[in-house]
Design a protein around this motif. Sequence first.
Motif, short mmCIF file in Angstrom:
data_model
loop_
_atom_site.label_atom_id
_atom_site.label_comp_id
_atom_site.label_asym_id
_atom_site.label_seq_id
_atom_site.Cartn_x
_atom_site.Cartn_y
_atom_site.Cartn_z
N PRO A 28 1.04 -1.28 0.16
CA PRO A 28 0.28 0.13 -0.04
C PRO A 28 0.46 1.40 -0.29
O PRO A 28 0.13 2.25 0.46
CB PRO A 28 -0.78 -0.10 1.07
N GLU A 29 2.58 1.15 0.49
CA GLU A 29 3.01 2.25 -0.13
C GLU A 29 4.66 1.59 -0.53
O GLU A 29 4.71 0.23 -0.13
CB GLU A 29 2.96 2.84 1.20
N THR A 30 4.99 2.51 -1.06
CA THR A 30 6.21 1.99 -1.48
C THR A 30 8.31 2.21 -0.51
O THR A 30 8.92 1.68 -0.25
CB THR A 30 7.10 3.16 -2.86
N PHE A 56 -1.79 0.23 -3.67
CA PHE A 56 -1.91 -0.34 -3.88
C PHE A 56 -2.96 -0.35 -2.88
O PHE A 56 -2.75 -0.55 -1.12
CB PHE A 56 -2.17 -2.10 -4.11
N ARG A 57 -3.94 0.56 -2.82
CA ARG A 57 -5.28 0.87 -1.88
C ARG A 57 -6.60 0.44 -2.32
O ARG A 57 -6.77 0.88 -3.32
CB ARG A 57 -5.02 1.99 -1.43
N ASN A 58 -7.38 -0.47 -1.39
CA ASN A 58 -8.96 -0.66 -1.80
C ASN A 58 -9.90 0.85 -1.29
O ASN A 58 -10.58 0.01 -0.30
CB ASN A 58 -8.91 -1.60 -1.24
N MET A 71 6.02 8.14 -5.08
CA MET A 71 7.40 8.81 -5.81
C MET A 71 7.65 9.00 -4.07
O MET A 71 7.62 10.81 -3.45
CB MET A 71 7.77 9.91 -5.85
N GLU A 72 8.92 8.23 -3.31
CA GLU A 72 8.68 8.59 -1.38
C GLU A 72 10.22 7.84 -1.54
O GLU A 72 10.98 7.86 -2.23
CB GLU A 72 8.03 7.18 -1.07
N ILE A 73 10.42 8.86 -0.66
CA ILE A 73 11.84 9.57 -0.23
C ILE A 73 12.15 9.07 1.85
O ILE A 73 10.68 9.32 2.49
CB ILE A 73 12.49 10.35 -0.20
N GLN A 113 -6.44 20.34 -1.37
CA GLN A 113 -6.32 18.84 -1.16
C GLN A 113 -4.64 18.01 -1.26
O GLN A 113 -3.39 19.10 -1.49
CB GLN A 113 -6.55 17.46 -2.23
N GLU A 114 -4.69 17.37 -0.64
CA GLU A 114 -3.42 17.27 -0.62
C GLU A 114 -2.57 17.00 -1.55
O GLU A 114 -2.98 15.44 -2.50
CB GLU A 114 -3.34 15.47 0.36
N LEU A 115 -1.18 17.35 -1.66
CA LEU A 115 -0.45 16.54 -2.90
C LEU A 115 0.84 15.97 -2.27
O LEU A 115 0.46 14.68 -3.20
CB LEU A 115 -0.49 18.24 -3.74
N1 GAP Z 1 4.45 6.39 2.86
C1 GAP Z 1 3.67 7.36 3.84
C2 GAP Z 1 2.31 7.71 2.72
O1 GAP Z 1 1.81 6.53 1.42
P1 GAP Z 1 0.31 8.92 2.20
O2 GAP Z 1 -0.18 10.07 3.24
O3 GAP Z 1 -0.62 7.84 2.80
O4 GAP Z 1 1.59 8.43 3.14
C3 GAP Z 1 1.73 9.53 0.47
O5 GAP Z 1 0.71 8.88 0.78
C4 GAP Z 1 1.27 10.75 -1.23
O6 GAP Z 1 0.55 8.95 -1.85
C5 GAP Z 1 -0.36 11.34 -0.65
O7 GAP Z 1 0.28 12.69 -0.84
C6 GAP Z 1 -0.74 11.39 -2.03
O8 GAP Z 1 0.24 12.28 -3.29
C7 GAP Z 1 -0.04 10.18 -2.74
N2 GAP Z 1 -1.99 9.03 -2.33
C8 GAP Z 1 -1.86 8.73 -1.62
N3 GAP Z 1 -3.58 7.84 -1.78
C9 GAP Z 1 -3.56 8.07 -2.60
C10 GAP Z 1 -4.29 7.04 -3.73
N4 GAP Z 1 -5.31 7.04 -3.27
N5 GAP Z 1 -4.00 7.96 -5.27
C11 GAP Z 1 -3.29 8.38 -5.50
N6 GAP Z 1 -2.43 9.21 -5.03
C12 GAP Z 1 -2.15 8.93 -3.64
#
Ligand code: GAP
Length: 516
Positions: free
Chosen positions: A220-222, A252-254, A271-273, A337-339
């Motif tokens: 669900p996150e890189t 991937f997130r449901n 794109m994570e750091i 909204q969150e970017l």
């Molecule tokens: N590792 C931390 C993390 O994943 P997050 O706030 O859940 O944190 C980070 O996600 C970023 O990923 C968000 O700021 C957004 O840019 C992107 N993101 C998160 N969920 C998303 C979704 N369902 N669709 C598109 N982009 C998404």
Amino acid sequence: MATTPASANVMEALVSLCQRRGFIFPSSDIYGGLNGFFDYGPLGVEMKNNIKAARWRDFVQRRADMVGLDSSIIHHPATWKASGHVDNFTDPLVDCKVSKQRFRADQLFFAAVVVEPEDGAPAGAERQTIGYVSALESARTDAELQEKALEMKRKKAVRGKLLALEVRDMTAAKPEEIALIPSPATGEPGSLTPPRSFNMMFQTYIGALRDETAIAYLRPETAQGIFINFKNVIDTGRVKIPFGIAQVGKAFRNEINPRNFTFRSREFEQMEIEYFIDPEADWQKCHRDWIDDALAWLDSVGVPRAMLSEYAHPKEKLSHYSKGTVDIMFKFPFGVQELWGFAARGAFDLTQHQKASGKSMEYFDEATKRKFVPHVVEPSVGVARIFLAALSAGYAEDEAPDDKGKLEKRVVLRLSPRLAPVKVAVLPLVKNKPELVAAADQLHAKLKRKHVVFYDQSGAIGRRYRRQDEIGTPWCVTVDFDTLANGTFTLRDRDSMKQERIDEKALFALLDEKLG
Ligand code: GAP
């Protein structure tokens, strides 16, 4: 004069433009689409690659303190237990038992409609709650609730003054209120369930067995791929704290409620750091520096500062391990909204993996002769969100002269040249002059060795400019009779629509300067 259409229209126009010109298609379109999934078409894939390349170049390759990683999408399932995702990566879900629709509780807003007796009302008249109104999160949530409340008062013919609505989301609903809140699907109360936790990880099985022991998750996150490789990266000996590991890849997130086009999707690229620092270092400065760098970078790729703001998560809402989280917010057509998120995660993740794996995550600092588990600052952003922000910021409608000099409406995507899917269009002035076509072919062949170039010889020249404006091509180069005489071309700028003569050397130099 350039104009920006009303927000709702911008979104409609963008979705239509994306489909019409091959940026983004609904996934599985021929089967009616699949909610929350998208396919990037010929132009979309170029632009997406440009976003990833620009960010990789500027935040990884151009820095001395960054390295990259590309981990597998499926990790050992113990990763997600240790990171807390198996237990806590949940959203609060509310079902509507009648419509069978599902809503995220924190995106479903409601308010009690309370009416106060007017001056001069009969003695004993009291303030009364005449019902509840609800609305889903949008740029108009408050306005929609207010309209519904007034409508309820009118329909029930209640006299008195409507009190200001106290808007809450469903996570804050009291048990006795749940049955009174109308479902946004039916408009009637009585069908919503209390919120319950829903884990958003997509589950799959590894191998032939389909039992508990074979369960795995699509990441669900890189970020976790970075943490579980921390030891591998420091053991290569190339890095010294402070340093960061960057990764780009699918997540991937449901999502219960995917919406706003690609903004909230079920499959997206992150794109994570993870930037590792000494626990005694000034994390606030590091955190601030990353935010400032991201703001400047966004501005440089056509997401202007004026459309960006910051949101600091309130202390009481932070995860227990977070020292501070700030989001860069963008003014999307559907609201602010969150970017891009910036979390100071302390040593939480590395410590969790150290405990769960039994492998040390400590780093030995030669300079101070100290051993520690580093702390981390995490800038994390979705490619699709930058894509959508760049499109929203760049979309404009103005007027341009047609071939007879008459002004007509023009749609233009003012994308930064670095992000634009096509960099140059090569246009022979007319297609029935073989010498012009040959010169245009020659230029096209030279340019496309280095750049994404479009060749177009059909239609009036004004129409051809317009087609390029709509997909954001920064420059059109017209091969005309002067080209045959002196080797120069007409260079037309997308934004100013100004035309000037340029020779081949200067054209390549311009592209190198603007795209580097
Ligand atoms: N590792 C931390 C993390 O994943 P997050 O706030 O859940 O944190 C980070 O996600 C970023 O990923 C968000 O700021 C957004 O840019 C992107 N993101 C998160 N969920 C998303 C979704 N369902 N669709 C598109 N982009 C998404």
